[in-house]
Design a protein around this motif. Structure first.
Motif, PDB file in Angstrom:
ATOM      1  N   LEU A  45       0.827  -1.209   0.000  1.00 17.85           N
ATOM      2  CA  LEU A  45       0.000   0.000   0.000  1.00 17.85           C
ATOM      3  C   LEU A  45       0.862   1.260   0.000  1.00 17.85           C
ATOM      4  O   LEU A  45       0.529   2.243  -0.665  1.00 17.85           O
ATOM      5  CB  LEU A  45      -0.936   0.009   1.202  1.00 17.85           C
ATOM      6  CG  LEU A  45      -2.086  -0.986   1.180  1.00 17.85           C
ATOM      7  CD1 LEU A  45      -2.860  -0.917   2.490  1.00 17.85           C
ATOM      8  CD2 LEU A  45      -2.996  -0.732   0.006  1.00 17.85           C
ATOM      9  N   LEU A  46       1.958   1.222   0.741  1.00 21.25           N
ATOM     10  CA  LEU A  46       2.860   2.365   0.756  1.00 21.25           C
ATOM     11  C   LEU A  46       3.444   2.613  -0.630  1.00 21.25           C
ATOM     12  O   LEU A  46       3.419   3.740  -1.137  1.00 21.25           O
ATOM     13  CB  LEU A  46       3.974   2.145   1.773  1.00 21.25           C
ATOM     14  CG  LEU A  46       5.010   3.248   1.885  1.00 21.25           C
ATOM     15  CD1 LEU A  46       4.370   4.510   2.427  1.00 21.25           C
ATOM     16  CD2 LEU A  46       6.162   2.816   2.765  1.00 21.25           C
ATOM     17  N   LEU A  47       3.939   1.556  -1.270  1.00 18.24           N
ATOM     18  CA  LEU A  47       4.490   1.707  -2.616  1.00 18.24           C
ATOM     19  C   LEU A  47       3.423   2.123  -3.622  1.00 18.24           C
ATOM     20  O   LEU A  47       3.674   2.950  -4.507  1.00 18.24           O
ATOM     21  CB  LEU A  47       5.153   0.408  -3.066  1.00 18.24           C
ATOM     22  CG  LEU A  47       6.483   0.089  -2.434  1.00 18.24           C
ATOM     23  CD1 LEU A  47       6.958  -1.294  -2.861  1.00 18.24           C
ATOM     24  CD2 LEU A  47       7.515   1.128  -2.804  1.00 18.24           C
ATOM     25  N   ASP A  48       2.236   1.552  -3.512  1.00 16.76           N
ATOM     26  CA  ASP A  48       1.151   1.899  -4.419  1.00 16.76           C
ATOM     27  C   ASP A  48       0.774   3.371  -4.275  1.00 16.76           C
ATOM     28  O   ASP A  48       0.531   4.063  -5.255  1.00 16.76           O
ATOM     29  CB  ASP A  48      -0.047   1.000  -4.149  1.00 16.76           C
ATOM     30  CG  ASP A  48      -1.128   1.147  -5.193  1.00 16.76           C
ATOM     31  OD1 ASP A  48      -0.791   1.336  -6.385  1.00 16.76           O
ATOM     32  OD2 ASP A  48      -2.313   1.056  -4.834  1.00 16.76           O
ATOM     33  N   GLY A  49       0.748   3.844  -3.044  1.00 14.55           N
ATOM     34  CA  GLY A  49       0.458   5.257  -2.824  1.00 14.55           C
ATOM     35  C   GLY A  49       1.535   6.155  -3.403  1.00 14.55           C
ATOM     36  O   GLY A  49       1.243   7.199  -3.999  1.00 14.55           O
TER      37      GLY A  49
END
Length: 91
Positions: A45-49
């Motif tokens: 989720l961090l990378l996707d954000g």
């Protein structure tokens, strides 16, 4: 929106590759616990954000949905990541 995705196809492609890698790890690593899987998902989720914020910042000036993408990236990168790393799991 299609023009925005076509303009930033590399970031969209990298986002898909990371999602496929996360799914592959979840399926091929049978000894992984739920807590570790939640941490991996939070990292995704961090990378996707971050990728979504990158798409929003690299958007051509005539795209109208830049703020929507920016808000989506900020929510994914910080709020959901924080939720997945701070919720205690029942044993």
């Amino acid at each position: 929106m299609i023009r925005l995705l076509a303009h930033n196809w590399r970031l969209v492609f990298l986002r898909g590759v990371v999602a496929i890698l996360l799914g592959s790890v979840a399926l091929t690593w049978p000894t992984i616990t739920v807590g570790e899987l939640v941490l991996l998902f939070g990292s995704y989720l961090l990378l996707d954000g971050v990728f979504t914020i990158g798409v929003a910042l690299n958007a051509p000036p005539d795209v109208h949905r830049v703020m929507t993408l920016l808000m989506e990236g900020l929510i994914l990168a910080f709020r959901l990541r924080r939720l997945t790393t701070h919720v205690p799991l029942a044993s």
